[in-house]
Design a protein around this motif. Sequence first.
Motif, mmCIF file in Angstrom:
data_model
loop_
_atom_site.group_PDB
_atom_site.id
_atom_site.type_symbol
_atom_site.label_atom_id
_atom_site.label_comp_id
_atom_site.label_asym_id
_atom_site.label_seq_id
_atom_site.Cartn_x
_atom_site.Cartn_y
_atom_site.Cartn_z
ATOM 1 N N LEU A 1 2.154 1.651 8.378
ATOM 2 C CA LEU A 1 1.797 1.176 7.029
ATOM 3 C C LEU A 1 3.111 0.159 6.361
ATOM 4 N N MET B 1 -7.113 2.527 6.237
ATOM 5 C CA MET B 1 -5.853 1.507 6.351
ATOM 6 C C MET B 1 -5.719 1.168 7.790
ATOM 7 N N VAL C 1 -10.824 -4.307 6.137
ATOM 8 C CA VAL C 1 -9.447 -4.370 5.285
ATOM 9 C C VAL C 1 -8.622 -5.604 5.983
#
Length: 444
Positions: free
Chosen positions: A78, A438, A279
């Motif tokens: 991330l 994600m 995404v």
Amino acid sequence: MAEKIKKFFQKKKADAKFKLAGPGHRLSESSISSQSVVRREEPAVKRSGLSEESKVAAEAALARLSQKRDNPAFNTSLAAIRAQVKRELESETANSKGSNEPLQVEKKIEIEKEVPGNFAASGVYFKCPLISNDILSRDEWKRNIKTFLYEQLEEERGLTACLIIQSCNNNREKIDTCVETLCKYLENIVTYPEEEKYQKIRMSNRAFTDRVQPIEGAMELLLAAGFAQQRLFNNEGVEEDFLVFIKDNVPSVESLVTLIDALRSAEPIQLELDRNLQVLLPSQAANKVQLPPSFYALTPEEIKREQQLRAEAIERSQMLRTKAMREKDELREMRKYKFAIIRIRFPDGILLQGTFSVYERYLDIHDFLRENLEHSDLPFVLTTPTGQKLNLDENSNKTLIDLRLVPTSVLNFAWHSSVAEEINNSPNKDVYLKPEIMVLVQEI
């Protein structure tokens, strides 16, 4: 749908739902990670503000924001994504002075095939939990549904034939006419079981050739109802093909009543639009701006006509026109599309993308986003590029066309003012999407 049809597919439907439920979880596992993402079908509920229960849920979610994640590997990934987003946003600011223009669609509709890499989506895809968990195009599903139904004919010919009539033909008006004609054939036999004239159908009869024969599944239905094809002499003494009702081919004449009910109550097997969730990083979103041909409600002939209309539109643009005239043209322009791309931009620059029918409601966008948020019980606000805040109470039942979100739009995400300050003061204030969502971020 008739009761036997329901029972016929009940097991396959239950199996599909069981598979969609995913793997099991221990009771001790985190409730957040095991939340179901099954689409909610309940009707829109008017919301006048946060209830006491909602406030308690929001406070609980905010408390979780202060906790550290248990998966350090994901945090590392991330961080890399955030670093890349930051670089892209800085570059975008330097090159275009921070422009926040919505996703653009090229005005000219090209008949030639575009480079797939430029498409915002590779196509439009559907699901059919009744049959399988596959995600396929509409044409592929049509073939699969047809194959599936014909495989069931041996087990239950009559009821399956009803579904073939409804699912494997395109013209609804012709389907309805065929169903009424078939019902009339069977009702005559039930009402007048001894009348020989109602037990024969001349296959050259115009009503049969126009209303019944062209519809796929109609012949299967008649065979299931006890008819058999035979060569007989007509009233003029000429031999031709007839469909003849043979009582021994069915358990009883009364069993035809069940078939009539099934004919009238059967519905086509429905497909569910797959969101084709993506995404995207800012640079990827900027590069993927064109819609594939499957998003348009136009045939090649209509596209040529559209090009002619565009030339006329250029002439009209030089004339003074009223607001009503402009709105009418705008609606006509949007009705060229069957589907729309909706992108939701988060404050960290990441974009969540989904595919919607132009006639779906704002509530569907709201639910789609909530299903993918890490803290789905916190209230949020979506804002259009023009600055309009989309209020769930006012807009939940408005279609994408009503809200002018067709064919593409970028909505900006923000937490509701009732929780925004507390979130901004939490250590994980930049956490928006679930970890499993994600990881779908496309490769940098």
